[in-house]
Write an enzyme that holds these catalytic residues in place. Structure first.
Site, short mmCIF file in Angstrom:
data_model
loop_
_atom_site.label_atom_id
_atom_site.label_comp_id
_atom_site.label_asym_id
_atom_site.label_seq_id
_atom_site.Cartn_x
_atom_site.Cartn_y
_atom_site.Cartn_z
N LYS A 86 -6.83 -35.90 93.52
CA LYS A 86 -5.64 -36.66 93.07
C LYS A 86 -4.70 -36.95 94.25
O LYS A 86 -4.26 -38.08 94.43
CB LYS A 86 -4.87 -35.86 91.99
CG LYS A 86 -5.66 -35.59 90.73
CD LYS A 86 -4.83 -34.89 89.67
CE LYS A 86 -4.45 -33.48 90.03
NZ LYS A 86 -5.57 -32.53 90.16
N ARG A 146 0.46 -33.20 81.90
CA ARG A 146 -0.57 -32.18 81.97
C ARG A 146 -0.78 -31.48 80.63
O ARG A 146 -1.66 -30.64 80.51
CB ARG A 146 -0.12 -31.15 82.98
CG ARG A 146 -1.19 -30.72 83.95
CD ARG A 146 -0.47 -30.00 85.06
NE ARG A 146 -1.34 -29.34 85.93
CZ ARG A 146 -1.54 -29.70 87.20
NH1 ARG A 146 -0.98 -30.77 87.69
NH2 ARG A 146 -2.32 -28.99 87.95
N ARG A 176 -9.90 -26.67 101.69
CA ARG A 176 -8.65 -27.44 101.76
C ARG A 176 -7.58 -26.74 102.60
O ARG A 176 -7.30 -25.57 102.44
CB ARG A 176 -8.08 -27.68 100.38
CG ARG A 176 -6.68 -28.32 100.50
CD ARG A 176 -6.12 -28.89 99.27
NE ARG A 176 -6.10 -27.97 98.16
CZ ARG A 176 -5.85 -28.35 96.93
NH1 ARG A 176 -5.62 -29.61 96.68
NH2 ARG A 176 -5.84 -27.47 95.97
N ARG A 215 -2.94 -23.22 100.58
CA ARG A 215 -2.07 -23.01 99.43
C ARG A 215 -2.33 -21.63 98.82
O ARG A 215 -3.47 -21.18 98.79
CB ARG A 215 -2.33 -24.10 98.37
CG ARG A 215 -1.37 -25.26 98.49
CD ARG A 215 -1.76 -26.44 97.66
NE ARG A 215 -2.07 -26.16 96.28
CZ ARG A 215 -2.37 -27.09 95.38
NH1 ARG A 215 -2.39 -28.36 95.75
NH2 ARG A 215 -2.66 -26.78 94.14
N ARG A 269 -6.93 -22.07 86.88
CA ARG A 269 -6.45 -23.46 86.87
C ARG A 269 -7.44 -24.36 86.15
O ARG A 269 -7.05 -25.28 85.42
CB ARG A 269 -6.23 -23.96 88.31
CG ARG A 269 -4.96 -23.41 88.93
CD ARG A 269 -5.01 -23.44 90.45
NE ARG A 269 -5.13 -24.77 91.01
CZ ARG A 269 -5.47 -24.99 92.29
NH1 ARG A 269 -5.70 -23.99 93.09
NH2 ARG A 269 -5.56 -26.22 92.72
P1 AP5 Z 1 -6.85 -33.00 96.73
O1 AP5 Z 1 -6.67 -34.46 96.95
O2 AP5 Z 1 -5.88 -32.06 97.33
O3 AP5 Z 1 -7.08 -32.68 95.18
P2 AP5 Z 1 -6.05 -32.59 93.96
O4 AP5 Z 1 -6.73 -33.19 92.78
O5 AP5 Z 1 -4.73 -33.11 94.37
O6 AP5 Z 1 -6.04 -31.02 93.76
P3 AP5 Z 1 -4.84 -30.02 93.43
O7 AP5 Z 1 -5.39 -28.66 93.69
O8 AP5 Z 1 -3.59 -30.42 94.16
O9 AP5 Z 1 -4.67 -30.25 91.91
P4 AP5 Z 1 -4.05 -29.27 90.90
O10 AP5 Z 1 -3.93 -30.10 89.71
O11 AP5 Z 1 -4.80 -28.00 90.78
O12 AP5 Z 1 -2.70 -28.82 91.63
P5 AP5 Z 1 -1.20 -29.38 91.57
O13 AP5 Z 1 -0.62 -29.30 92.91
O14 AP5 Z 1 -1.14 -30.64 90.82
O15 AP5 Z 1 -8.34 -32.67 97.29
C1 AP5 Z 1 -8.82 -31.34 97.30
C2 AP5 Z 1 -9.64 -31.11 98.57
O16 AP5 Z 1 -10.81 -31.92 98.52
C3 AP5 Z 1 -8.92 -31.51 99.85
O17 AP5 Z 1 -9.28 -30.63 100.89
C4 AP5 Z 1 -9.44 -32.94 100.15
O18 AP5 Z 1 -9.43 -33.22 101.52
C5 AP5 Z 1 -10.84 -32.86 99.59
N1 AP5 Z 1 -11.31 -34.12 99.00
C6 AP5 Z 1 -10.59 -34.95 98.19
N2 AP5 Z 1 -11.36 -35.99 97.80
C7 AP5 Z 1 -12.59 -35.79 98.34
C8 AP5 Z 1 -13.82 -36.51 98.28
N3 AP5 Z 1 -13.92 -37.65 97.59
N4 AP5 Z 1 -14.90 -36.02 98.96
C9 AP5 Z 1 -14.80 -34.85 99.67
N5 AP5 Z 1 -13.65 -34.13 99.78
C10 AP5 Z 1 -12.56 -34.58 99.11
O19 AP5 Z 1 -0.51 -28.25 90.64
C11 AP5 Z 1 -0.37 -26.93 91.13
C12 AP5 Z 1 0.31 -26.06 90.09
O20 AP5 Z 1 1.62 -26.57 89.80
C13 AP5 Z 1 -0.37 -25.98 88.72
O21 AP5 Z 1 -1.41 -25.02 88.70
C14 AP5 Z 1 0.83 -25.59 87.82
O22 AP5 Z 1 1.14 -24.23 87.99
C15 AP5 Z 1 1.95 -26.41 88.43
N6 AP5 Z 1 2.11 -27.75 87.81
C16 AP5 Z 1 1.90 -28.94 88.44
N7 AP5 Z 1 2.14 -29.96 87.62
C17 AP5 Z 1 2.51 -29.42 86.43
C18 AP5 Z 1 2.85 -29.98 85.18
N8 AP5 Z 1 2.88 -31.31 84.97
N9 AP5 Z 1 3.16 -29.12 84.17
C19 AP5 Z 1 3.16 -27.79 84.34
N10 AP5 Z 1 2.83 -27.20 85.51
C20 AP5 Z 1 2.50 -28.01 86.55
MG MG Z 2 -2.81 -32.25 94.64
#
Ligand code: AP5
Ligand code: MG
Length: 207
Positions: free
Chosen positions: A13, A85, A124, A154, A165
């Site tokens: 994402k 979410r 990552r 992270r 997660r």
């Molecule tokens: P990356 O692009 O970082 O993936 P991502 O989908 O952004 O993963 P996240 O871990 O950030 O998602 P998440 O939903 O778990 O965490 P968030 O921060 O939203 O890519 C991942 C890796 O793969 C990188 O190393 C990248 O280089 C690599 N990559 C990407 N694309 C690739 C490809 N095509 N091929 C190869 N490699 C690739 O949320 C974190 C926490 O915040 C949650 O657990 C929760 O506690 C809280 N939170 C966030 N939003 C909410 C909400 N709306 N409501 C309640 N709690 C929330």
């Molecule tokens: Mg992210």
């Protein structure tokens, strides 16, 4: 244009948001990034948020919706990354958008196997300063960010928290795909391809 990206943890994402925002001149709104900023502070509420995030649990809908409302009043044209979410967030977001006379144009559902996502988590590294995301192979040297800052892992990027997660995603977030499918807004994109191939497929959906 307002877009939502829905996907399991580590599906890409953040990576695709950066491409989309640069190409279409949109604002990136990641609730994960916003919460990590809040969690870096020292007051009791911030520490509570940090603890929940480190366990892979969701933050309350009320806090999230407050964060979103404040941000979307400031600008036009967003990529919503990691929001909504829960079904409650999706329904409340609809009401908020209506109140502000805005709408969602497309919801992109990035698909990837759990195993692939788990491998991406392991490699990552992120920049604490500019937020850029990288991936390194196990034997690769961890080089600094393009902005010069040293990269970090992270706190929630470990096997145990990833499992939590992923379960939370399947139970709370996956059902909202049907909510948006019924509105005719969902486009599915295979995120197991390379980042540029995934972005080409997203452009094909948006152009
Ligand atoms: P990356 O692009 O970082 O993936 P991502 O989908 O952004 O993963 P996240 O871990 O950030 O998602 P998440 O939903 O778990 O965490 P968030 O921060 O939203 O890519 C991942 C890796 O793969 C990188 O190393 C990248 O280089 C690599 N990559 C990407 N694309 C690739 C490809 N095509 N091929 C190869 N490699 C690739 O949320 C974190 C926490 O915040 C949650 O657990 C929760 O506690 C809280 N939170 C966030 N939003 C909410 C909400 N709306 N409501 C309640 N709690 C929330
Ligand atoms: Mg992210």
């Amino acid at each position: 244009m307002n877009l939502i990206l829905i996907a399991p943890p580590a599906a890409g994402k953040g990576t695709q948001s950066e491409f989309i925002c640069n190409h279409y001149n949109l604002n990136h709104l990641s609730t994960g990034d916003l919460l990590r900023e809040v969690a870096s502070k020292d007051d009791p509420k911030s520490l509570e948020i940090k603890e929940l995030m480190n366990k892979g649990m969701l933050i309350s809908d009320e806090i999230i919706l407050d964060l979103i409302e404040n941000k979307i009043k400031e600008n036009e044209g967003f990529v919503f990354d990691g929001f909504p979410r829960t079904l409650n967030q999706a329904v409340s977001f609809d009401k908020l958008l209506e109140k502000l006379n805005k709408k969602i144009d497309k919801v992109i559902y990035l698909t990837v196997d759990k195993e692939v996502a788990s491998q991406r988590i392991a490699g990552r590294y992120v920049c604490p300063s500019c937020g850029s995301v990288y991936n390194f192979k196990p034997d690769e040297e961890i080089t600094p960010c393009k902005c010069g800052e040293a990269l970090i892992k992270r706190k929630d990027d470990n096997v145990e928290t990833f499992e939590k997660r992923y379960d939370v995603y399947m139970n709370e977030t996956f059902p909202i795909i049907d909510f948006y499918r019924e509105k005719g807004l969902i486009s599915e994109v295979d995120s197991s391809k390379t980042p540029t191939e995934v972005f080409d497929d997203i452009k094909a959906v948006l152009d």
